[in-house]
Design a protein around this motif. Structure first.
Motif, PDB file in Angstrom:
ATOM      1  N   ASP A  52       0.829  -1.211   0.000  1.00  0.00           N
ATOM      2  CA  ASP A  52       0.000   0.000   0.000  1.00  0.00           C
ATOM      3  C   ASP A  52       0.861   1.258   0.000  1.00  0.00           C
ATOM      4  OD1 ASP A  52      -2.277   1.509  -0.021  1.00  0.00           O
ATOM      5  OD2 ASP A  52      -3.099   0.728   1.836  1.00  0.00           O
ATOM      6  N   LEU A  53       1.953   1.236   0.779  1.00  0.00           N
ATOM      7  CA  LEU A  53       2.839   2.405   0.812  1.00  0.00           C
ATOM      8  C   LEU A  53       3.519   2.600  -0.541  1.00  0.00           C
ATOM      9  CD1 LEU A  53       3.872   4.608   2.789  1.00  0.00           C
ATOM     10  CD2 LEU A  53       5.910   3.206   3.088  1.00  0.00           C
ATOM     11  N   VAL A  56       1.271   4.610  -2.683  1.00  0.00           N
ATOM     12  CA  VAL A  56       1.333   6.027  -2.323  1.00  0.00           C
ATOM     13  C   VAL A  56       2.598   6.668  -2.894  1.00  0.00           C
ATOM     14  CG1 VAL A  56       1.441   7.690  -0.412  1.00  0.00           C
ATOM     15  CG2 VAL A  56      -0.030   5.671  -0.223  1.00  0.00           C
ATOM     16  N   PHE A 128      -5.051   6.065   3.149  1.00  0.00           N
ATOM     17  CA  PHE A 128      -4.099   5.034   3.571  1.00  0.00           C
ATOM     18  C   PHE A 128      -4.354   4.636   5.022  1.00  0.00           C
ATOM     19  CE2 PHE A 128      -0.235   3.691   5.654  1.00  0.00           C
ATOM     20  CZ  PHE A 128       0.337   2.805   4.763  1.00  0.00           C
ATOM     21  N   ASN A 132      -5.381   0.937   6.780  1.00  0.00           N
ATOM     22  CA  ASN A 132      -4.331   0.285   7.577  1.00  0.00           C
ATOM     23  C   ASN A 132      -4.455   0.673   9.054  1.00  0.00           C
ATOM     24  OD1 ASN A 132      -2.393  -0.989   5.414  1.00  0.00           O
ATOM     25  ND2 ASN A 132      -2.909   1.037   4.640  1.00  0.00           N
TER      26      ASN A 132
END
Length: 337
Positions: A52-53, A56, A128, A132
Motif C-alpha cells: 500500500d505504501l 502512495v 491510507f 491500515n
C-alpha cells in the motif's frame, strides 16, 4: 590379557559417563511452529502495508512530474502558519496533516513551494490510514526540511522546530548511500518518534525527483501495538530482536528473565514510551548473564535455533526462528517449572 582388561576398563568408563549424562531434551516441533505462525502473521501484515505504501509512493512521484502544472493551477492552501508550524490542531479538521517548515531548511522559498505541491497528499494519506488500522501515522519529510504528518498532532508542544529530519534514521536509511535500490526499507531498530508516538518501527520509501532525493515517505507502527496485537495474542514469553541483539519488542517477563535492566512498573510498553530507555541498555549482548550473552551468539551469529540453559536458575531453554527479508529474530524463552 592385560590389553583386554585395559579395553574393558575404558569401555566401562565410557558407559558410566554416558549413563550419568542426561540425554539432550527434545524440543517439541509445535513450539517452532508457533513462532513460525507468529512471524507469518507479522510478515503478511507488513507485506500488505508495504504494498500500500508503494502505491502512495508512485502517486507522490507522479505529482513531481506535474509540479509545474500544479504550481500554475494550485488552489488556495488550507494551511496557515505561525513560526513555521501549521495552525490546525488535532480534532479540528480530519482532512488535514500537520505541516512544519523547519528552521533547518536551506531554502525557505522552495520549502513553501513544496508545501503547496504536497497538499495533494492529504487525501491520499487519509485513505491510507483508513485502510491500515495498525499504522499510527504516515508522513513525508523532504530534503528542504518540510515535514507533513497525518493525522494531525500537537506539533507546537512536541517537536523542536530546529531539528534536522535528514539526521534521523527514518530519513537517511532511505537515501542512496543506504538504499541504492531506491525501494522500500524496513528500519529494523526501534527509535523514539519525534512526533510523540513513543518507540516505533518504520517502513520508508525514498521519493526521487529525477536523480535527486526529494523526500522520504514513511509509515509507523508503535512497539506497544506490536506487543499487544501479536506477542500478547499467543501464550508464551517472547522477544523480538534484530541482528545486533537489540530488543525491538517483547513481553516484560521475557525481558526481565534475560537479566536486562528492570522495567518501569514492570510494563515494557510503558518503558518504551520513556525517553530514558536506550536501545543499548536492552541488547542481549549487554545482559548481565553470561549465558544470555552466549544465547545471543548462538542465535544471532551462529544461526542456531535452540539453546539450553545450565546455570540460570529461572530458565530452562530458548528457541529462535528468523524472519525472512528483515534482520529480525523471534525468540521464546521457557522458564524452569
Amino acid at each position: 590379557m592385560r590389553l583386554f582388561r585395559v579395553r574393558f576398563f575404558v569401555l566401562a568408563m565410557i558407559a558410566l559417563v554416558m549413563g550419568c549424562s542426561a540425554p539432550e531434551e527434545e524440543i517439541p516441533e509445535e513450539n517452532f511452529q508457533k513462532l513460525e505462525l507468529l512471524i507469518k502473521r507479522m510478515v503478511q501484515q507488513g507485506g500488505a502495508l508495504a504494498e500500500d505504501l508503494d502505491t502512495v509512493a508512485h502517486y507522490y512521484e507522479y505529482l513531481l512530474t506535474r509540479k509545474d502544472s500544479i504550481r500554475e493551477h494550485s488552489r488556495p492552501s488550507p494551511y496557515r502558519f505561525v513560526g513555521g508550524i501549521s495552525t490546525n490542531l488535532p480534532g479540528q479538521d480530519s482532512s488535514l496533516s500537520s505541516v512544519i517548515l523547519l528552521n533547518s531548511t536551506p531554502d525557505r522559498k522552495k520549502a513553501e513551494e513544496q508545501v503547496v505541491l504536497t497538499n495533494f497528499l492529504d487525501s491520499v494519506f487519509a485513505a491510507f490510514m483508513r485502510r491500515n488500522p495498525m499504522a499510527v501515522q504516515i508522513y513525508s519529510n523532504s530534503s528542504m526540511q518540510v515535514s507533513r504528518v497525518y493525522p494531525t498532532y500537537d506539533v507546537r508542544n512536541i517537536v523542536d522546530i530546529n531539528l534536522d529530519v535528514t539526521a534521523f534514521n527514518f530519513y537517511y536509511e532511505a537515501d542512496f548511500d543506504h538504499n541504492p535500490s531506491k525501494g522500500l526499507v524496513w528500519i529494523p531498530e526501534a527509535y523514539v518518534d519525534p512526533a510523540g508516538k513513543g518507540w516505533i518501527l518504520s517502513l520508508v520509501h525514498p521519493i526521487y525527483d529525477g536523480d535527486e532525493l526529494f523526500a522520504v515517505l514513511g509509515v509507523d507502527y508503535t512497539v506497544s501495538d506490536i506487543i499487544q496485537h501479536y506477542l500478547d495474542s499467543v501464550e508464551g514469553e517472547f522477544i523480538l530482536v534484530n541482528s545486533k541483539g537489540d530488543i525491538v519488542a517483547g513481553k516484560a517477563e521475557a525481558i526481565e528473565s534475560l537479566s536486562m535492566p528492570p522495567l518501569k512498573n514492570h510494563v515494557y510498553r510503558e518503558t518504551v514510551h520513556s525517553d530514558y530507555f536506550r536501545i543499548s541498555d536492552f541488547n542481549l549482548f549487554s545482559s548481565k548473564s553470561r549465558e544470555v550473552r552466549e544465547m545471543a551468539q548462538h542465535f544471532l551469529l551462529e544461526k542456531k535455533d535452540r539453546f539450553e540453559f545450565q546455570e540460570e536458575a529461572n530458565l530452562h531453554w530458548a528457541i529462535c526462528v528468523p524472519f525472512v527479508g528483515v534482520d529480525w529474530f523471534l525468540v521464546e524463552v521457557f522458564p524452569n517449572h
